[in-house]
Design a protein around this motif. Structure first.
Motif, PDB file in Angstrom:
ATOM      1  N   GLU A   4     -27.224 -63.326 -12.861  1.00 20.47           N
ATOM      2  CA  GLU A   4     -27.343 -64.678 -12.304  1.00 20.47           C
ATOM      3  C   GLU A   4     -26.224 -64.885 -11.304  1.00 20.47           C
ATOM      4  O   GLU A   4     -25.065 -64.619 -11.620  1.00 20.47           O
ATOM      5  CB  GLU A   4     -27.260 -65.694 -13.465  1.00 20.47           C
ATOM      6  N   ASP A   5     -26.558 -65.303 -10.088  1.00 13.38           N
ATOM      7  CA  ASP A   5     -25.526 -65.452  -9.063  1.00 13.38           C
ATOM      8  C   ASP A   5     -24.948 -66.863  -8.970  1.00 13.38           C
ATOM      9  O   ASP A   5     -23.963 -67.071  -8.271  1.00 13.38           O
ATOM     10  CB  ASP A   5     -26.052 -65.010  -7.693  1.00 13.38           C
ATOM     11  N   GLU A   6     -25.549 -67.810  -9.656  1.00  8.19           N
ATOM     12  CA  GLU A   6     -24.949 -69.151  -9.663  1.00  8.19           C
ATOM     13  C   GLU A   6     -23.876 -69.136 -10.751  1.00  8.19           C
ATOM     14  O   GLU A   6     -24.192 -69.088 -11.943  1.00  8.19           O
ATOM     15  CB  GLU A   6     -25.997 -70.217  -9.975  1.00  8.19           C
ATOM     16  N   ASP A   8     -32.243 -63.948 -13.308  1.00  9.65           N
ATOM     17  CA  ASP A   8     -32.543 -64.913 -12.259  1.00  9.65           C
ATOM     18  C   ASP A   8     -33.493 -64.239 -11.247  1.00  9.65           C
ATOM     19  O   ASP A   8     -33.556 -63.012 -11.181  1.00  9.65           O
ATOM     20  CB  ASP A   8     -31.227 -65.314 -11.584  1.00  9.65           C
ATOM     21  N   MET A  26     -33.854 -65.190  -7.591  1.00  9.36           N
ATOM     22  CA  MET A  26     -33.211 -65.018  -6.295  1.00  9.36           C
ATOM     23  C   MET A  26     -31.770 -64.553  -6.507  1.00  9.36           C
ATOM     24  O   MET A  26     -30.937 -65.292  -7.037  1.00  9.36           O
ATOM     25  CB  MET A  26     -33.210 -66.349  -5.516  1.00  9.36           C
TER      26      MET A  26
HETATM   27 CA    CA Z   1     -30.021 -67.269  -7.774  1.00 13.22          CA
END
Ligand code: CA
Length: 223
Positions: free
Chosen positions: A7-9, A51, A53
């Motif tokens: 997850e990039d957030e 996730d 994106m």
């Molecule tokens: Ca994302």
């Protein structure tokens, strides 16, 4: 129980990490899709929260690559969009469940626990259809006890057919899952690949397992 969060957030990842750690799980987090895939392939996780994106490599591609390599770790998709096609795509690619952001942690935890309870039955290392046996982790296929000499792509294609036994798979679905690209539906690449696979899996044997469904695609089943 080890869980990988890709997850990039950062806020979401930190929130999940904290909540799951407090609930007794060992948690790794990764922001980059490519790195996440490498982690997923190299370490044995009991579950992956993924996730869609992501930088490096998106969640779809991570999932399809995992499944192609025979990795059956349960995957819970996090999707920001409540789009039916996103959910269908995730499930078709082999996701076990999905959750739409934003979500309540209690719901995520309930789903994680449910997936982990269901996991042992699904994570079978080998599957057998008639006298065909596939050992996914070892990338080994045998028929009547004799090893089939398959290329990596042929093994991926056979794995897909075996995992979805009895289900008619369209050429487009096969193209997306085995080659990770979209073919024009009139291309015969899939037909050629199936023919090669049949020459090894079916031709030497009396009982045929791979069947053509005219105008639709292919199905593997013990008829
Ligand atoms: Ca994302």
């Amino acid at each position: 129980m080890r869980i990988l969060i890709i997850e990039d957030e950062r806020k979401t990842a930190a929130f999940l990490n904290k909540g799951l750690s407090e609930s007794g799980f060992v948690v790794d987090t990764e922001e980059n899709g490519e790195q996440g895939l490498l982690l997923a392939l190299s370490k044995g996780y009991d579950l992956i929260i993924l996730d869609v994106m992501l930088p490096g490599r998106d969640g779809w591609s991570i999932l399809s690559t995992l499944r192609q390599s025979g990795n059956q770790v349960p995957v819970l998709f996090l999707t920001a969009r409540d789009a039916v096609q996103d959910r269908v795509k995730g499930l078709e690619l082999g996701a076990d469940d999905y959750l739409i952001k934003p979500f309540a942690f209690s719901e995520l935890l309930a789903r994680v626990r449910l997936l982990l309870r269901r996991a042992p039955a699904r994570q079978s290392e080998t599957l057998q259809i008639a006298d065909l046996e596939i050992a996914f982790a070892r990338q080994k296929a045998t028929r009547g006890g004799n090893r089939l000499d398959l290329t990596a792509k042929e093994f991926s294609l056979l794995s897909l057919l075996v995992r979805r036994t009895g289900e008619v798979l369209s050429r487009i679905l096969i193209a997306e899952q085995v080659w990770d690209i979209n073919f024009d539906s009139d291309t015969n690449v899939i037909d050629v690949a199936i023919r090669r696979l049949r020459s090894k899996v079916d031709d030497p044997f009396e009982k045929k397992l791979i069947h053509t469904v005219r105008g639709v695609g292919y199905v593997l089943e013990d008829r």
